[in-house]
Design a protein around this motif. Structure first.
Motif, mmCIF file in Angstrom:
data_model
loop_
_atom_site.group_PDB
_atom_site.id
_atom_site.type_symbol
_atom_site.label_atom_id
_atom_site.label_comp_id
_atom_site.label_asym_id
_atom_site.label_seq_id
_atom_site.Cartn_x
_atom_site.Cartn_y
_atom_site.Cartn_z
ATOM 1 N N PHE A 1 -15.669 8.155 -18.113
ATOM 2 C CA PHE A 1 -14.376 8.305 -17.422
ATOM 3 C C PHE A 1 -14.204 9.717 -16.882
ATOM 4 C CE2 PHE A 1 -9.960 9.676 -17.485
ATOM 5 C CZ PHE A 1 -9.446 8.825 -16.516
ATOM 6 N N TYR B 1 -13.322 10.596 -13.183
ATOM 7 C CA TYR B 1 -12.067 11.315 -12.926
ATOM 8 C C TYR B 1 -12.333 12.569 -12.086
ATOM 9 C CZ TYR B 1 -7.657 13.719 -13.936
ATOM 10 O OH TYR B 1 -6.459 14.384 -13.832
ATOM 11 N N ASP B 2 -13.307 13.357 -12.531
ATOM 12 C CA ASP B 2 -13.589 14.611 -11.820
ATOM 13 C C ASP B 2 -14.072 14.345 -10.392
ATOM 14 O OD1 ASP B 2 -12.873 15.973 -14.057
ATOM 15 O OD2 ASP B 2 -14.917 16.396 -14.729
ATOM 16 N N THR C 1 -10.486 12.446 -8.476
ATOM 17 C CA THR C 1 -9.097 12.913 -8.574
ATOM 18 C C THR C 1 -8.683 13.907 -7.483
ATOM 19 O OG1 THR C 1 -8.915 12.421 -10.926
ATOM 20 C CG2 THR C 1 -7.459 14.131 -10.062
ATOM 21 N N PRO C 2 -9.514 14.891 -7.127
ATOM 22 C CA PRO C 2 -9.051 15.830 -6.086
ATOM 23 C C PRO C 2 -8.657 15.134 -4.782
ATOM 24 C CG PRO C 2 -10.959 16.721 -7.214
ATOM 25 C CD PRO C 2 -10.823 15.309 -7.702
ATOM 26 N N LEU D 1 -5.415 13.123 -5.411
ATOM 27 C CA LEU D 1 -4.248 14.003 -5.550
ATOM 28 C C LEU D 1 -3.773 14.500 -4.190
ATOM 29 C CD1 LEU D 1 -2.331 15.420 -7.494
ATOM 30 C CD2 LEU D 1 -3.980 17.289 -7.674
ATOM 31 N N TRP E 1 -0.165 13.792 -2.752
ATOM 32 C CA TRP E 1 0.639 14.983 -2.459
ATOM 33 C C TRP E 1 1.212 14.918 -1.044
ATOM 34 C CZ3 TRP E 1 0.008 19.127 0.999
ATOM 35 C CH2 TRP E 1 0.747 20.272 0.724
ATOM 36 N N GLN F 1 4.387 18.473 -5.999
ATOM 37 C CA GLN F 1 3.193 18.497 -6.852
ATOM 38 C C GLN F 1 3.356 17.624 -8.095
ATOM 39 O OE1 GLN F 1 0.330 20.073 -6.184
ATOM 40 N NE2 GLN F 1 -0.705 19.736 -8.123
ATOM 41 N N GLU G 1 1.062 14.455 -9.138
ATOM 42 C CA GLU G 1 0.283 14.404 -10.392
ATOM 43 C C GLU G 1 0.620 13.137 -11.180
ATOM 44 O OE1 GLU G 1 -1.932 16.546 -11.667
ATOM 45 O OE2 GLU G 1 -1.748 18.343 -10.407
ATOM 46 N N ASP G 2 1.900 12.817 -11.249
ATOM 47 C CA ASP G 2 2.313 11.609 -11.985
ATOM 48 C C ASP G 2 1.736 10.351 -11.346
ATOM 49 O OD1 ASP G 2 3.666 13.064 -13.828
ATOM 50 O OD2 ASP G 2 5.674 12.624 -13.066
ATOM 51 N N GLN H 1 -1.946 10.123 -12.244
ATOM 52 C CA GLN H 1 -2.154 9.733 -13.646
ATOM 53 C C GLN H 1 -1.842 8.246 -13.835
ATOM 54 O OE1 GLN H 1 -0.389 12.231 -16.626
ATOM 55 N NE2 GLN H 1 -0.477 10.642 -18.202
ATOM 56 N N TRP I 1 -4.663 6.109 -12.503
ATOM 57 C CA TRP I 1 -5.838 5.998 -13.375
ATOM 58 C C TRP I 1 -5.570 5.017 -14.518
ATOM 59 C CZ3 TRP I 1 -10.525 6.828 -12.173
ATOM 60 C CH2 TRP I 1 -10.892 7.871 -11.331
ATOM 61 N N VAL I 2 -4.393 5.105 -15.095
ATOM 62 C CA VAL I 2 -4.072 4.195 -16.197
ATOM 63 C C VAL I 2 -4.090 2.750 -15.697
ATOM 64 C CG1 VAL I 2 -2.252 3.475 -17.786
ATOM 65 C CG2 VAL I 2 -2.768 5.906 -17.495
ATOM 66 N N ILE J 1 -7.887 1.756 -14.822
ATOM 67 C CA ILE J 1 -8.778 1.519 -15.971
ATOM 68 C C ILE J 1 -8.340 0.263 -16.720
ATOM 69 C CG2 ILE J 1 -9.625 2.490 -18.141
ATOM 70 C CD1 ILE J 1 -10.707 3.835 -15.585
ATOM 71 N N GLY J 2 -7.054 -0.018 -16.676
ATOM 72 C CA GLY J 2 -6.570 -1.231 -17.324
ATOM 73 C C GLY J 2 -6.879 -2.492 -16.532
ATOM 74 N N GLU K 1 -8.984 17.544 -0.280
ATOM 75 C CA GLU K 1 -8.963 17.550 -1.743
ATOM 76 C C GLU K 1 -7.969 18.583 -2.251
ATOM 77 O OE1 GLU K 1 -12.933 18.092 -3.187
ATOM 78 O OE2 GLU K 1 -13.466 16.007 -2.772
ATOM 79 N N ARG K 2 -7.521 18.369 -3.458
ATOM 80 C CA ARG K 2 -6.547 19.260 -4.081
ATOM 81 C C ARG K 2 -6.887 19.360 -5.565
ATOM 82 N NH1 ARG K 2 -2.199 20.980 -1.878
ATOM 83 N NH2 ARG K 2 -0.583 21.959 -3.113
ATOM 84 N N VAL K 3 -6.879 20.584 -6.071
ATOM 85 C CA VAL K 3 -7.267 20.790 -7.471
ATOM 86 C C VAL K 3 -6.111 20.376 -8.383
ATOM 87 C CG1 VAL K 3 -7.992 22.479 -9.181
ATOM 88 C CG2 VAL K 3 -8.756 22.691 -6.805
ATOM 89 N N PRO K 4 -6.391 19.501 -9.346
ATOM 90 C CA PRO K 4 -5.309 19.111 -10.269
ATOM 91 C C PRO K 4 -4.932 20.257 -11.193
ATOM 92 C CG PRO K 4 -7.383 18.031 -10.864
ATOM 93 C CD PRO K 4 -7.640 18.792 -9.601
ATOM 94 N N ARG L 1 -4.460 14.947 -20.339
ATOM 95 C CA ARG L 1 -3.240 14.141 -20.451
ATOM 96 C C ARG L 1 -3.519 12.686 -20.066
ATOM 97 N NH1 ARG L 1 0.531 16.979 -17.045
ATOM 98 N NH2 ARG L 1 0.505 15.215 -15.647
ATOM 99 N N THR L 2 -4.305 12.521 -19.026
ATOM 100 C CA THR L 2 -4.641 11.162 -18.599
ATOM 101 C C THR L 2 -5.465 10.454 -19.663
ATOM 102 O OG1 THR L 2 -4.651 11.915 -16.300
ATOM 103 C CG2 THR L 2 -5.723 9.815 -16.769
ATOM 104 N N LEU M 1 -4.620 7.037 -21.681
ATOM 105 C CA LEU M 1 -5.517 5.873 -21.726
ATOM 106 C C LEU M 1 -5.832 5.486 -23.164
ATOM 107 C CD1 LEU M 1 -7.935 6.902 -18.841
ATOM 108 C CD2 LEU M 1 -6.456 4.906 -18.864
ATOM 109 N N LEU N 1 -7.327 1.914 -23.888
ATOM 110 C CA LEU N 1 -8.225 1.677 -22.760
ATOM 111 C C LEU N 1 -9.479 2.536 -22.819
ATOM 112 C CD1 LEU N 1 -5.502 1.460 -19.952
ATOM 113 C CD2 LEU N 1 -6.759 -0.426 -21.011
#
Lengths: 187, 113
Positions: A27, A31-32, A35-36, A39, A43, A50, A54-55, A58, A61-62, A65-66, B25-28, B35-36, B40, B45
């Motif tokens: 994961f 994710y890495d 995600t950029p 996001l 955004w 921001q 972010e929310d 996140q 992803w939840v 993955i579910g 792209e944007r850095v988190p 947190r993610t 999970l 999960l």
């Protein structure tokens, strides 16, 4: 060593490992990798907030993955994820009642002399128009796909894109006012 | 005005170039991934953490290092006690030896009347 190898592992194999045993290492690589981009998309849709972006990522992803069985593997994983993020970012706008697709954006008199950069001009659009412009002109969605995401027709999506582009162009290079030329205006 | 009644707006090459030049792209923020993952895991999960669990080999190495360090420290402590006890015994022996006899002086007499 295993972690390093996974950096080049295809998305499908990582997803398979997460499905099989809930691999955290798999994961993290997934994710890495994605995600950029996710996001940045979120955004832009939420107008540069921001925390909201972010929310949304996140939550995406939840949700993803579910529901990994929902990814067929035919479309790229990143595109599938982006669809989920877009949906959740739009949900954020709806919850905040910022999604007003009928707002007229053709007016620039509120800031006639401002010359904004492109990113700011997009962020300044009403949420509904901004979403269409971001999805079509930056993310490459078709009008049919946008319509499905926003619950509007493809024709409405095209109309909103027209208004959004006109507003962005006007904000980037506002035309000089006719009264300032002293020529009496155009015929 | 309906959409069908007007001309479409197409970006100029410069505008399209500016759009394409926008960052993709944007850095988190720091901690977003953790947190993610926590979210999970809370939902069942993801499996238990893999990376933070030390392997049996590393646990054995750490235990042997601690054991060796303890052994060395104990040996040094015991050695210092032996030396200390030896010094104390030597001092006791030295204190129990009779004092050297003082030779009486023959020319220092005090006569009391």
């Amino acid at each position: 060593m295993r972690h390093r190898l996974e950096l080049s592992t295809p998305d499908a194999a990582l997803v398979q490992r997460i499905r099989a045993d809930g691999s955290e290492a798999a994961f993290e690589v997934l994710y890495d990798r994605h995600t950029p981009r996710l996001l940045q998309t979120a955004w832009r849709i939420v107008g540069g907030a921001q925390h909201d972006a972010e929310d949304a990522v996140q939550d995406a992803w939840v949700r993803a993955i579910g529901a990994l069985d929902g990814w067929s593997g035919q479309a790229p994983f990143g595109a599938w994820m982006r669809g989920i993020v877009v949906h959740l970012a739009l949900d954020t706008l709806r919850r905040q009642r910022r999604f007003a697709e009928d707002t007229d954006v053709g007016v620039v008199d509120d800031a006639p002399d401002d010359r904004l950069d492109l990113e700011s001009a997009i962020a300044a659009l009403p949420a509904g128009y901004r979403a269409v412009l971001v999805l079509h002109d930056i993310e490459g969605f078709t009008h049919d796909e946008i319509g499905a995401q926003l619950g509007i027709t493809a024709g409405t999506s095209k109309g909103q894109l027209f208004k959004a582009r006109r507003a962005v162009r006007a904000r980037l290079a506002p035309e000089p006012r006719a009264t300032s030329t002293g020529s009496g205006g155009k015929a | 005005m309906r959409y069908d009644d007007r001309e479409d707006i197409e970006w100029t090459d410069a505008e399209r170039g500016a759009l394409e030049a926008l960052p993709r792209e944007r850095v988190p923020i720091v901690g977003a991934r953790e947190r993610t993952i926590a979210g999970l895991r809370t939902r069942g999960l993801l499996g238990p953490s893999e990376r933070r669990r030390p392997s049996a080999v590393w646990l054995a190495v750490a235990a042997s290092v601690v054991f060796s360090a303890g052994g060395v420290a104990g040996y040094r402590l015991a050695l210092s006690r032996v030396r200390h006890d030896a010094d104390v015994a030597r001092m006791r022996i030295a204190s129990q030896e009779p004092a050297p006899a003082v030779a009486p002086s023959s020319d220092a007499h005090v006569v009391w009347f």
